[in-house]
Design an enzyme around this catalytic site. Structure first.
Site, PDB file in Angstrom:
ATOM      1  CG  ASP A  16     -55.574  55.646 -26.735  1.00 40.67           C
ATOM      2  OD1 ASP A  16     -56.457  56.543 -26.694  1.00 40.67           O
ATOM      3  OD2 ASP A  16     -54.891  55.334 -25.755  1.00 40.67           O
ATOM      4  NE  ARG A  72     -49.913  60.446 -17.121  1.00 45.12           N
ATOM      5  CZ  ARG A  72     -50.604  61.569 -17.273  1.00 45.12           C
ATOM      6  NH1 ARG A  72     -49.982  62.728 -17.122  1.00 45.12           N
ATOM      7  NH2 ARG A  72     -51.873  61.558 -17.546  1.00 45.12           N
ATOM      8  CE  LYS A  80     -53.496  60.408 -24.809  1.00 42.29           C
ATOM      9  NZ  LYS A  80     -53.810  59.876 -23.466  1.00 42.29           N
ATOM     10  CG  ASN A  93     -61.764  51.606 -18.008  1.00 39.50           C
ATOM     11  OD1 ASN A  93     -62.522  50.653 -18.129  1.00 39.50           O
ATOM     12  ND2 ASN A  93     -61.228  52.240 -19.060  1.00 39.50           N
ATOM     13  CB  CYS A 104     -79.410  59.960   1.400  1.00 36.32           C
ATOM     14  SG  CYS A 104     -78.511  58.629   2.227  1.00 36.32           S
TER      15      CYS A 104
END
EC number: 6.2.1.45
Length: 976
Positions: free
Chosen positions: A489, A500, A516, A565, A620
């Site tokens: 990680d 969490r 981490k 992801n 747009c």
């Protein structure tokens, strides 16, 4: 927080008094949960006192999740001493705690999870006088007599009552929230809304929406606003609807209203719901209160409802749980009979009252064989669900369980008695004075050895990654001779992780050496000193294939994906398919979660990437025609150039040798027209005479930017398309999704106006190394000297209605910029700048300040309801809401599938894919899909291991790639 033990208190707007000494971290901790639960629910939870009885594996799992959620206090109760059987799932016990009270032994670690929750231990027996002090009571590892006794007491005294229990591979959950319980928000979803295209004048009136799917359901209540013509609807109040189609619904009688002209928004109005619960002794005999988690196991779970009751009777009669794989009962007062036979007989007796049509004796026998077991994955799943029910009881947010839920993973048992290893007997499943005794009781000692020899690759050490590592340590994955866990990680630890990702603590935040993966690996080594684990900080992508190459993957037994992801999941899935390695995959979004197991040649793989642009708003729309706050909050997409890319691109231009300016332009143009135009515009802005010389120039730039964005551009847009403009079809141009804007006038006394100038000026200064200030008074003084040029709309300006029109202008502008930048910089050192990377979690860096102000000003232009800082940060920061309960449950289900992989199961019916939504207690476990089939030369083939991906360049002239794949024929031959 009104009785906070911390000295001093302050009041924040809309919140309770909180500690000044813990202010920053406490507010941030609350905001993390607020992304899922909302502010009001977090406030109510902060007043709740919770009792959790039983500190074996299930109890400590529930306590961990509840403490992380942010209640006021948690009291953990247990009378018993720690023993080896507890270590297979109790992650806060150390070898030094053997013989000591479980509650006291766990207290220190539980307290460290959340410094804002008061945690205490009670080592005496449960009594009614103790229960009266709490709003929620949770029983684990309890007798049926205690459940009925305390359940009746809690029901009559308005105390929310929860029973959670696990026995081996089976679990049970029960909720009783009293005679009347109000659910304030049944599902936690954002109220649906739809823009109106037309409303008929009829009884009932029919509303047609612009969107193809409005998202409402029959019985929904909506409020109507911004309706032109039929204006009575704006003040009519909530109205019940009947869905007529995906884009239409009927409302009230509109026949007497004025004619509809244009516009309007229909917004769902959420209603509270009253629920009634039965006390446990009544609910025991009500089969209608059983909630299914696996519809292929309906008979099994109905049988488990009786089997758990019989199990309590067995313990009461024999004085112990059934022994693993016991052949005969060891009790002189009972005739010679196996434990399983006695339990089956007791269930059969109970069924004389329940009258189940089918009684699954095989389930009862399996429960008897495994009831002594204590498994971390099962406790993680049931513990996650139970903790979510505690949060519902405290807040009234989400729909609680009504009232029984059963779970079993008996398909984890060997497909043959011993599978590839030993035969399961009373001897092979007996305790050995080991930390794995609770697991050996279910699977035998041979399986434990296989677990220890496994080599696994865990990608991601975030929320799910932490839970997986905890489970790996408890079950002993890779903790034996030859076994190993590799975890990677690349992220560091942020404060928003702490609510969490329970392996991290406050002291780990912002420390470069404490990535981490390294902190998580060290934490699980404490849980299980035998863990063989290596931490990496690499991103998993094609660039890291020199580390995670063919030899690495071929040396693995499996892979676990804890990613955030889709792109990374797809890439990892492709690598596993290429090397024919199984993959465990899971993900969460707030209260929702999913799990998937990929078994080579048996199940489907994760599959190719779905297009991520299908939900992206056209540029747009963002630039000229926003109609939702989500559009205005995409400030980064519209304005990242001035505040981010400019400095990075300018540096690249400035530091190249003078003779290579043309090379820079050539490389930039090679990035594609759209990206090249953005880069060159940024470079020209940095070197083309706009460079600030001091703080006053930064303030002046910010003020002129404000005028351009929120006044001049809007005035130009209205000049090209006036408010009464008609289309070629004679219809109003400003209708439907096109909101007619209005220019803003700068007002230094308007907070939002000044917030924009302060944030923009400071960010602009940071790019050029100029120190700014938050002093609004000083900035106002500078603003008085800033000259704002008069603006006159031009008829020659073209407003782009589509993305295609925007693309057509790029080429001419690119040519213009190339000419301007073809001459190299004179003094490249003087032009260097400092890139800014967006960081959402630092409240002092002006990033979120700028986004909130810029978005809300644009919303004001278009009369779109604004968003507060919390919502703006959630959307603009692309924060994926996460809570500990869901991540624990998902990780538990993933590790249940891990058992099957290590067992070597080859029946697809043994595996389960999972989808859960804890907000509505929706848990569906189903058999995964098989691999796709196709026919080549009249032979049927599977494609679970097909890898359509580049292998190596085969043409060195054009660098073409060979796209190769392998097919394993049914007869065992392989072709490529």
């Amino acid at each position: 927080y009104e009785t906070s033990p911390f000295p001093g208190s302050i009041s924040l707007p809309g919140s309770d008094p909180i500690s000044t000494s813990k202010n920053n971290s406490l507010v941030f901790w609350a905001l993390c949960g607020r992304y899922v639960l909302g502010h009001e629910a977090m406030r109510r939870m902060g007043t709740a006192n919770v009792l959790i009885a039983g500190m074996r594996g299930l109890g400590v799992e529930i306590a961990k999740n509840v403490i992380l959620s942010g209640v006021k206090s948690v009291t953990v109760q247990d009378e018993g001493p720690a023993e080896w059987m507890d270590f297979s799932s109790q992650f806060f016990l150390l070898a030094s705690h053997l013989g000591q009270n479980r509650a006291l032994s766990s207290l220190s670690q539980l307290s460290g999870l959340n410094p804002h929750v008061h945690v205490s231990a009670h080592t005496g027996p449960l009594k009614e006088t103790l229960l009266q002090q709490f709003q929620v009571v949770v029983l684990t590892d309890s007798t049926l007599d205690d459940q009925q006794r305390f359940g009746t007491f809690c029901h009559s005294n308005g105390i929310k009552f929860i029973v959670a229990d696990t026995k081996g591979l089976c679990g049970q959950l029960f909720c009783d929230f009293g005679e009347e319980f109000e659910v304030l928000d049944t599902d936690g979803e954002t109220p649906a809304s739809a823009m109106i295209d037309h409303i008929t004048k009829a009884d009932p009136g029919v509303v047609t929406c612009i969107e193809q799917r409005h998202g409402f359901v029959n019985g929904s209540t909506v409020s109507l606003s911004e309706v032109c013509g039929m204006t009575k609807l704006n003040s009519y109040g909530p109205v019940d609807i009947k869905v007529l189609g995906p884009d239409s619904f009927s409302i009230c009688d509109t026949s007497s209203f004025s004619e509809y002209k244009k516009g309007g928004v229909a917004t769902e109005v959420k209603k509270s719901k009253m629920l009634q619960f039965k006390p446990l002794d009544e609910a025991l005999v009500d089969p209608e209160l059983l909630v299914m988690t696996d519809y292929g196991k309906m008979t099994k779970h109905q049988t488990l409802h009786l089997a758990f009751q019989a199990l309590h009777g067995f313990v009461k009669r024999v004085g112990r749980l059934p022994k693993p794989r016991s052949q005969v009962i060891g009790c002189p007062s009972i005739p010679l009979q196996s434990d399983a036979e006695l339990l089956v007989a007791m269930v059969t007796e109970l069924n004389k009252v329940s009258h189940l049509d089918q009684l699954d004796e095989g389930v009862v026998q399996s429960l008897s064989f495994t009831a002594c077991g204590d498994l971390a994955p099962v406790n993680a799943f049931i513990g996650g669900l139970a903790a979510q029910e505690v949060m519902k009881a405290c807040t009234g947010k989400f729909t609680p369980l009504q009232q029984w839920l059963y779970f079993d993973a008996l398909e984890c048992l060997p497909e043959g008695n011993g599978g590839e290893g030993e035969e399961l007997t009373e001897s092979t499943c007996s305790p050995r004075g080991s930390r794995y005794d609770g697991q050996t009781a279910v699977f035998g000692s041979g399986f434990q050895e296989r677990l220890g020899e496994q080599k696994y690759f865990l990608v991601g050490a975030g929320a799910i990654g932490c839970e997986l590592l905890k489970n790996f340590a408890l079950i002993g994955l890779g903790a034996g001779e030859g076994g190993h866990i590799t975890v990677t990680d690349m992220d560091s630890i942020e404060r928003s992780n702490l609510n969490r990702q329970f392996l991290f603590r406050s002291q780990d935040i912002g420390v470069r050496e404490k990535q981490k993966s390294e902190v998580a690996a060290q934490a699980v080594r404490v849980m299980n000193p035998n863990m063989n684990i290596t931490a990496h900080q690499n991103r998993l992508d094609p660039d890291s294939e020199q580390v995670y190459g063919h030899a690495f993957f071929m040396g693995l037994d499996g892979v676990a994906a804890a990613l955030d992801n889709v792109e990374a999941r797809v890439y990892l899935d492709g690598r596993c398919v290429q090397h024919q390695r199984p993959m465990l995959e899971g993900g969460t979004l707030g209260s929702k979660g999913h799990t998937l197991v990929v078994v080579p040649h048996l199940t489907e793989s994760y599959g190719p990437a779905k297009t991520g642009s299908q939900n992206a708003s056209p540029l747009c729309t963002l630039k000229n025609f926003p109609h939702r706050i989500e559009h205005t909050l995409q400030v980064r997409r519209l304005h990242e150039g001035p505040l981010g890319e400019r400095s990075r691109s300018n540096d690249a231009y400035a530091i190249v040798p003078c003779r290579d300016a043309a090379g820079f332009l050539e490389r930039t143009l090679g990035r594609g027209e759209a990206e090249a135009l953005e880069v060159l515009e940024c470079v020209w802005g940095g070197v083309g005479g706009q460079r600030p010389q001091g703080w006053e120039d930064c303030v002046g730039w910010a003020r002129r930017q404000w005028e351009t964005l929120y006044n001049n551009d809007i005035a130009q847009l209205l000049h090209c398309f006036p408010s009464d403009q008609l289309t070629s079809s004679g219809l109003p141009f400003w209708s439907g999704a096109k909101r007619c804007p209005h220019p803003l006038t700068f007002d230094p006394s308007n907070t939002t106006h000044m917030d924009y100038v302060v944030a923009a000026a400071n960010l602009y200064g940071q790019i050029y190394g100029i120190v700014g200030t938050r002093d609004s008074s000083a900035i106002r003084s500078i603003l008085e000297t800033v000259h704002i040029p008069a603006f006159t709309p031009k008829s020659t300006v073209k407003i782009h209605l589509t993305d295609k029109e925007m693309e057509e202008e790029r080429e001419s502008r690119l040519d213009e910029l190339q000419k301007k930048l073809s001459s190299p910089p004179v003094n490249s050192a003087a032009l260097q700048m400092h890139p800014i990377d967006f960081e959402k979690d630092d409240d002092n860096n002006f990033h979120i300040d700028y986004i909130v102000a810029a978005s809300n000003l644009r919303a004001e232009n278009y009369d779109i309801p604004t968003a507060d800082r919390h919502k703006s940060k959630l959307i603009a920061g692309r924060i994926i809401p996460a809570i500990a309960t869901t991540t624990a449950a998902v990780a538990g289900l993933m590790c249940v599938e891990l058992y099957k992989l290590v067992q070597g199961h080859r029946k697809i019916s043994s595996y389960r894919s999972g989808y859960i939504n804890l907000a509505v207690q929706y848990c569906v476990l189903s058999e995964p899909l098989g691999p796709q089939r196709f026919t080549v030369s009249d032979r049927s083939a599977h494609t679970p291991t097909v890898a359509f991906r580049p292998t190596s360049p085969v043409c060195f002239r054009c660098n073409a790639w060979l796209l190769g794949y392998s097919v394993l024929w049914n007869n065992g031959h392989t072709i490529t």
